[in-house]
Write a protein that holds these residues in place. Sequence first.
Motif, PDB file in Angstrom:
ATOM      1  N   GLY A  11       0.783  -1.233   0.000  1.00 46.41           N
ATOM      2  CA  GLY A  11       0.000   0.000   0.000  1.00 46.41           C
ATOM      3  C   GLY A  11       0.804   1.266   0.000  1.00 46.41           C
ATOM      4  O   GLY A  11       0.249   2.357  -0.015  1.00 46.41           O
ATOM      5  N   GLY A  12       2.148   1.140   0.045  1.00 44.83           N
ATOM      6  CA  GLY A  12       2.982   2.323  -0.021  1.00 44.83           C
ATOM      7  C   GLY A  12       3.296   2.905   1.346  1.00 44.83           C
ATOM      8  O   GLY A  12       2.953   2.334   2.388  1.00 44.83           O
ATOM      9  N   HIS A  13       3.925   4.076   1.340  1.00 47.96           N
ATOM     10  CA  HIS A  13       4.330   4.685   2.610  1.00 47.96           C
ATOM     11  C   HIS A  13       4.599   6.174   2.431  1.00 47.96           C
ATOM     12  O   HIS A  13       4.831   6.655   1.319  1.00 47.96           O
ATOM     13  CB  HIS A  13       5.576   3.999   3.159  1.00 47.96           C
ATOM     14  N   ALA A  14       4.588   6.894   3.544  1.00 46.33           N
ATOM     15  CA  ALA A  14       5.045   8.279   3.604  1.00 46.33           C
ATOM     16  C   ALA A  14       6.326   8.289   4.416  1.00 46.33           C
ATOM     17  O   ALA A  14       6.341   7.865   5.567  1.00 46.33           O
ATOM     18  CB  ALA A  14       3.994   9.172   4.256  1.00 46.33           C
ATOM     19  N   ASN A  15       7.389   8.770   3.796  1.00 53.95           N
ATOM     20  CA  ASN A  15       8.718   8.730   4.405  1.00 53.95           C
ATOM     21  C   ASN A  15       8.982  10.028   5.158  1.00 53.95           C
ATOM     22  O   ASN A  15       8.682  11.116   4.658  1.00 53.95           O
ATOM     23  CB  ASN A  15       9.754   8.524   3.297  1.00 53.95           C
ATOM     24  N   LEU A  16       9.580   9.926   6.359  1.00 47.48           N
ATOM     25  CA  LEU A  16       9.839  11.097   7.180  1.00 47.48           C
ATOM     26  C   LEU A  16      11.297  11.541   7.176  1.00 47.48           C
ATOM     27  O   LEU A  16      11.614  12.619   7.660  1.00 47.48           O
ATOM     28  CB  LEU A  16       9.434  10.837   8.639  1.00 47.48           C
ATOM     29  N   GLY A  17      12.213  10.720   6.668  1.00 50.54           N
ATOM     30  CA  GLY A  17      13.632  10.975   6.855  1.00 50.54           C
ATOM     31  C   GLY A  17      14.202  12.115   6.027  1.00 50.54           C
ATOM     32  O   GLY A  17      13.593  12.590   5.071  1.00 50.54           O
ATOM     33  N   MET A  18      15.409  12.545   6.400  1.00 48.00           N
ATOM     34  CA  MET A  18      16.113  13.593   5.656  1.00 48.00           C
ATOM     35  C   MET A  18      16.612  13.086   4.321  1.00 48.00           C
ATOM     36  O   MET A  18      16.594  13.802   3.324  1.00 48.00           O
ATOM     37  CB  MET A  18      17.291  14.119   6.474  1.00 48.00           C
ATOM     38  N   ALA A  19      17.080  11.855   4.268  1.00 50.83           N
ATOM     39  CA  ALA A  19      17.681  11.347   3.043  1.00 50.83           C
ATOM     40  C   ALA A  19      16.639  11.050   1.978  1.00 50.83           C
ATOM     41  O   ALA A  19      16.839  11.353   0.795  1.00 50.83           O
ATOM     42  CB  ALA A  19      18.503  10.096   3.342  1.00 50.83           C
ATOM     43  N   HIS A  20      15.520  10.438   2.375  1.00 48.06           N
ATOM     44  CA  HIS A  20      14.540   9.960   1.400  1.00 48.06           C
ATOM     45  C   HIS A  20      13.116  10.430   1.665  1.00 48.06           C
ATOM     46  O   HIS A  20      12.204  10.057   0.921  1.00 48.06           O
ATOM     47  CB  HIS A  20      14.554   8.432   1.353  1.00 48.06           C
ATOM     48  N   GLY A  21      12.918  11.230   2.702  1.00 53.89           N
ATOM     49  CA  GLY A  21      11.568  11.609   3.074  1.00 53.89           C
ATOM     50  C   GLY A  21      11.282  13.088   2.934  1.00 53.89           C
ATOM     51  O   GLY A  21      12.072  13.862   2.378  1.00 53.89           O
ATOM     52  N   ILE A  22      10.156  13.492   3.499  1.00 55.94           N
ATOM     53  CA  ILE A  22       9.669  14.858   3.336  1.00 55.94           C
ATOM     54  C   ILE A  22      10.503  15.863   4.127  1.00 55.94           C
ATOM     55  O   ILE A  22      10.445  17.073   3.859  1.00 55.94           O
ATOM     56  CB  ILE A  22       8.177  14.944   3.761  1.00 55.94           C
ATOM     57  N   THR A  23      11.304  15.406   5.063  1.00 59.39           N
ATOM     58  CA  THR A  23      12.142  16.339   5.808  1.00 59.39           C
ATOM     59  C   THR A  23      13.198  16.975   4.917  1.00 59.39           C
ATOM     60  O   THR A  23      13.616  18.117   5.164  1.00 59.39           O
ATOM     61  CB  THR A  23      12.797  15.630   7.007  1.00 59.39           C
ATOM     62  N   GLY A  24      13.652  16.283   3.887  1.00 54.07           N
ATOM     63  CA  GLY A  24      14.590  16.882   2.929  1.00 54.07           C
ATOM     64  C   GLY A  24      13.982  18.085   2.221  1.00 54.07           C
ATOM     65  O   GLY A  24      14.569  19.181   2.225  1.00 54.07           O
ATOM     66  N   PRO A  25      12.811  17.944   1.582  1.00 50.61           N
ATOM     67  CA  PRO A  25      12.151  19.116   1.005  1.00 50.61           C
ATOM     68  C   PRO A  25      11.878  20.227   2.010  1.00 50.61           C
ATOM     69  O   PRO A  25      12.013  21.408   1.691  1.00 50.61           O
ATOM     70  CB  PRO A  25      10.843  18.532   0.447  1.00 50.61           C
ATOM     71  N   LEU A  26      11.496  19.864   3.251  1.00 51.96           N
ATOM     72  CA  LEU A  26      11.294  20.881   4.280  1.00 51.96           C
ATOM     73  C   LEU A  26      12.567  21.687   4.506  1.00 51.96           C
ATOM     74  O   LEU A  26      12.537  22.925   4.583  1.00 51.96           O
ATOM     75  CB  LEU A  26      10.851  20.226   5.596  1.00 51.96           C
ATOM     76  N   ALA A  27      13.689  20.997   4.593  1.00 43.93           N
ATOM     77  CA  ALA A  27      14.962  21.684   4.819  1.00 43.93           C
ATOM     78  C   ALA A  27      15.302  22.596   3.648  1.00 43.93           C
ATOM     79  O   ALA A  27      15.762  23.729   3.846  1.00 43.93           O
ATOM     80  CB  ALA A  27      16.075  20.662   5.045  1.00 43.93           C
ATOM     81  N   LEU A  28      15.081  22.136   2.420  1.00 42.59           N
ATOM     82  CA  LEU A  28      15.402  22.970   1.259  1.00 42.59           C
ATOM     83  C   LEU A  28      14.493  24.190   1.194  1.00 42.59           C
ATOM     84  O   LEU A  28      14.968  25.318   0.959  1.00 42.59           O
ATOM     85  CB  LEU A  28      15.285  22.162  -0.030  1.00 42.59           C
ATOM     86  N   LEU A  29      13.200  24.000   1.388  1.00 43.69           N
ATOM     87  CA  LEU A  29      12.274  25.132   1.365  1.00 43.69           C
ATOM     88  C   LEU A  29      12.644  26.163   2.434  1.00 43.69           C
ATOM     89  O   LEU A  29      12.616  27.379   2.190  1.00 43.69           O
ATOM     90  CB  LEU A  29      10.844  24.641   1.581  1.00 43.69           C
ATOM     91  N   SER A  30      13.015  25.682   3.600  1.00 47.62           N
ATOM     92  CA  SER A  30      13.369  26.588   4.696  1.00 47.62           C
ATOM     93  C   SER A  30      14.686  27.299   4.431  1.00 47.62           C
ATOM     94  O   SER A  30      14.815  28.512   4.675  1.00 47.62           O
ATOM     95  CB  SER A  30      13.447  25.799   6.010  1.00 47.62           C
ATOM     96  N   ARG A  31      15.672  26.571   3.926  1.00 46.45           N
ATOM     97  CA  ARG A  31      16.953  27.191   3.585  1.00 46.45           C
ATOM     98  C   ARG A  31      16.766  28.230   2.483  1.00 46.45           C
ATOM     99  O   ARG A  31      17.369  29.300   2.510  1.00 46.45           O
ATOM    100  CB  ARG A  31      17.956  26.123   3.123  1.00 46.45           C
ATOM    101  N   ALA A  32      15.927  27.905   1.497  1.00 47.57           N
ATOM    102  CA  ALA A  32      15.681  28.843   0.398  1.00 47.57           C
ATOM    103  C   ALA A  32      15.050  30.129   0.925  1.00 47.57           C
ATOM    104  O   ALA A  32      15.438  31.235   0.513  1.00 47.57           O
ATOM    105  CB  ALA A  32      14.778  28.189  -0.644  1.00 47.57           C
ATOM    106  N   ARG A  33      14.088  30.003   1.819  1.00 48.85           N
ATOM    107  CA  ARG A  33      13.435  31.196   2.351  1.00 48.85           C
ATOM    108  C   ARG A  33      14.430  32.074   3.101  1.00 48.85           C
ATOM    109  O   ARG A  33      14.404  33.303   2.995  1.00 48.85           O
ATOM    110  CB  ARG A  33      12.283  30.815   3.281  1.00 48.85           C
TER     111      ARG A  33
END
Length: 405
Positions: A202-224
């Motif tokens: 059924g799939g998954h939602a990944n939380l990690g920095m390497a492969h999950g949504i935390t990586g995009p969060l870090a990039l969006l925040s760094r960009a801002r």
Amino acid sequence: MSAASRARTAAHALTEQVRHPGTPTDDTPAVSSLARGAAGIALLHIDNALTGAGTWETAHAWVRAATRAPVSAADDACLLTGAPALAFVLNAAHADGRHRYTDALDRLDTHVNALTHRRLDQAHSRIDRGVPCASFAEYDLFHGLTGIGAYLLHRNPRSGVLGRILDYLVRLTRPLLTPDGTLPGWWVDGPPTRNAAAHPAGGHANLGMAHGITGPLALLSRARRRGATVDGLDAAIHTVCTWLDDWRHGGEHGHGWPQWISRDEIFAGRPRPAGPVRPSWCYGTPGIARAQQVAGLALGDAHRSTAAESALAACLADPQLTTALTGAGLCHGRAGLLQTARRAHAEATGAMRTASLDHLTDALTTAVPDGPGLLDGAAGAALALSSAARPALPPSTWDAVLLID
């Protein structure tokens, strides 16, 4: 001898192990690989040259080694391999304002921009069809568009192609509507590891920095924080942070997060009981907490930043957690934990501000690297130890490869 002196001695010993490029053989790792090949080792020697701990002659020898074979600009090129990986390394050599490898970087950027536009077109087409990601390689830090964005943010934060990546990541945070119910926009229609039999369907939602949504969060925040913003960016940061709040758990080892969430867990609204996650950069509290600290700083949300620092400080103070890491690596070992903690400490206003990192430094000096490379090997451990030996943060911002800078 102080912890900094011990770190300096250990860093020198590890650097000596990868001082000179050898003759390539049939089992030589991919030379343009930032993870295990010559490109990652070149990054170590570039950082040493920038700080006066090494020479540009040695750094250039490793850059030449990283280009012994053709450099791929195919659609699977990413932060860890191919044109974006080599461009990341060469761009680090410009950190002191001196122009080195300018022509090579310009040529690489032409290919990086083209492959990024192709990948973005494919990603938007997928979202238009309303289907989940086939793999986290679409968006993640190591293999996906977030990693290319990490390079572009340092190379040219005002570039149009970075703007397109940020627009895509904003779109990625919007809900995915399915016949069964609503899923996170970064839902992956597959297992989180290669061992599919070990995970429910059924799939998954990944939380990690390497492969999950935390990586995009870090990039969006760094960009801002660097003034690179797009419509909806603040709302996207808030969406991800709120989602991470919903899945945070507390216990005897402080606050933490699961590595991933299954379909059954999503619809049940709670994760299955599990023990503490090892405190690695890639999936554990350190990476997730650092990303949320930066998000709080980006949005002026002091409560979020200090809460993230408290989670990280509690993790670092728990010997049952920190001794669970035995490897020397940046990805899931002691080097990544140390460098993430140093970055959080440098910007801390709360609990991390008074935390001592000497025990993390000493633990890394005794760890055994897995090979010569950057992510798990001697080059990455040497970079983290060199950083620990100096009061200033690394001038090359080599740790942008982890999005903790």
